[in-house]
Design an enzyme around this catalytic site. Structure first.
Site, mmCIF file in Angstrom:
data_model
loop_
_atom_site.group_PDB
_atom_site.id
_atom_site.type_symbol
_atom_site.label_atom_id
_atom_site.label_comp_id
_atom_site.label_asym_id
_atom_site.label_seq_id
_atom_site.Cartn_x
_atom_site.Cartn_y
_atom_site.Cartn_z
ATOM 1 N N ILE A 19 54.484 -9.170 -38.893
ATOM 2 C CA ILE A 19 55.024 -10.578 -38.483
ATOM 3 C C ILE A 19 56.501 -10.581 -38.087
ATOM 4 O O ILE A 19 57.035 -10.917 -37.060
ATOM 5 C CB ILE A 19 54.687 -11.573 -39.436
ATOM 6 C CG1 ILE A 19 53.040 -11.427 -39.805
ATOM 7 C CG2 ILE A 19 55.081 -12.861 -39.402
ATOM 8 C CD1 ILE A 19 52.674 -12.361 -41.020
ATOM 9 N N TYR A 155 51.703 -10.782 -56.406
ATOM 10 C CA TYR A 155 51.739 -11.399 -54.857
ATOM 11 C C TYR A 155 51.169 -12.926 -55.190
ATOM 12 O O TYR A 155 51.935 -13.864 -54.602
ATOM 13 C CB TYR A 155 50.947 -10.445 -53.965
ATOM 14 C CG TYR A 155 51.021 -10.945 -52.878
ATOM 15 C CD1 TYR A 155 52.354 -10.646 -52.027
ATOM 16 C CD2 TYR A 155 49.920 -11.449 -52.058
ATOM 17 C CE1 TYR A 155 52.340 -11.046 -50.645
ATOM 18 C CE2 TYR A 155 50.172 -11.909 -50.777
ATOM 19 C CZ TYR A 155 51.247 -11.478 -49.992
ATOM 20 O OH TYR A 155 51.272 -12.058 -48.724
#
Length: 256
Positions: A19, A155
């Protein structure tokens, strides 16, 4: 071009696949000057932008180190004199089960994914306020902020914290006209985080993953599906959007 005469600071922009690099290229193609902040291929991404006729510099950055964050922002200001957009993209994942997870592993994920967003937002927002820039801050969250998955506990927790941080920053920065939003990618687009087997000898992406059985759409995501949302939130079209978490997961959210 939407971002002509604007400067964008992308953390983790020099990741070799994913990204960050895609965002740097997309912003540059829309006219922005780009600060590629961190990632082991930062110099190569900046060079790629310049080869296409764009304007970019690469700066080293460990987002967990306040001194490095300030140094990177100072370099951006010395070069471009302003920062209009911050994309807090840098992030890591720790694939460990509950009984494998160490305090050090948990702390590292929280430091990069949460503390890093805070430190960069703090440093860039100070510049925006000083220069009276009605800027944009976009954080990279995840659908895992709202979903629990075995083996990636740290996470999931970190991205839930990013969502709350996004809304808290939006409130703090509202008096200065600075918007703060997040994108929450899903749909399995292959990136450096989830496709380490393909960290590249070239610029190709791995084969697309099949569509999630939970998603109404008939394909998996690509990195570029996420970038459109990032550019929208950074644009004038999103001037009245702040504190929002934009989910990009092919519609899987509709079945939760």
């Amino acid at each position: 071009m939407r971002f002509e005469n604007r400067v964008v600071f992308v953390t983790g922009g020099g990741g070799p696949l994913g990204i960050g690099r895609a965002a740097c290229l997309a912003f540059a193609r829309e006219g922005a000057s780009v600060v590629v902040a961190g990632g082991r291929n930062a110099d190569a991404v900046a060079a790629e932008i310049r080869t296409e006729g764009g304007n970019a510099i690469a700066v080293p950055l460990d987002v967990t180190d306040p001194a490095q964050v300030q140094a990177a922002v100072d370099t951006a200001m010395e070069t471009f004199k302003k920062i209009d957009i911050l994309f807090n993209n840098a992030g890591i994942i720790n694939r460990q089960t509950l009984f494998e997870l160490t305090p050090e592993g948990f702390d590292k994920v929280m430091a990069v994914n949460v503390k890093g967003c805070l430190l960069c937002a703090q440093a860039v927002a100070k510049v925006m306020v000083a220069e009276k820039i009605r800027g944009r801050i976009i954080n990279n969250s995840s659908i895992f902020a709202e979903e629990s998955h075995a083996g990636v506990l740290s996470y999931c927790v970190s991205k839930a914290a990013v969502n709350r941080l996004t809304r808290s920053l939006a409130l703090e920065l509202r008096p200065h006209g600075i918007t703060v939003n997040a994108v929450a990618p899903g749909g399995g687009a292959p990136t450096g985080m989830n496709a380490p087997h393909n960290l590249p000898t070239n610029d190709s992406l791995p084969e697309l993953l099949p569509a999630s059985p939970d998603a109404p759409l008939d394909r998996g995501a690509t990195v570029w599906d996420y970038i459109g949302a990032v550019l929208f939130l950074a644009s004038d079209d999103a001037a009245y959007i702040s504190g929002d978490i934009m989910t990009i997961d092919g519609g899987a959210i509709s079945r939760r």
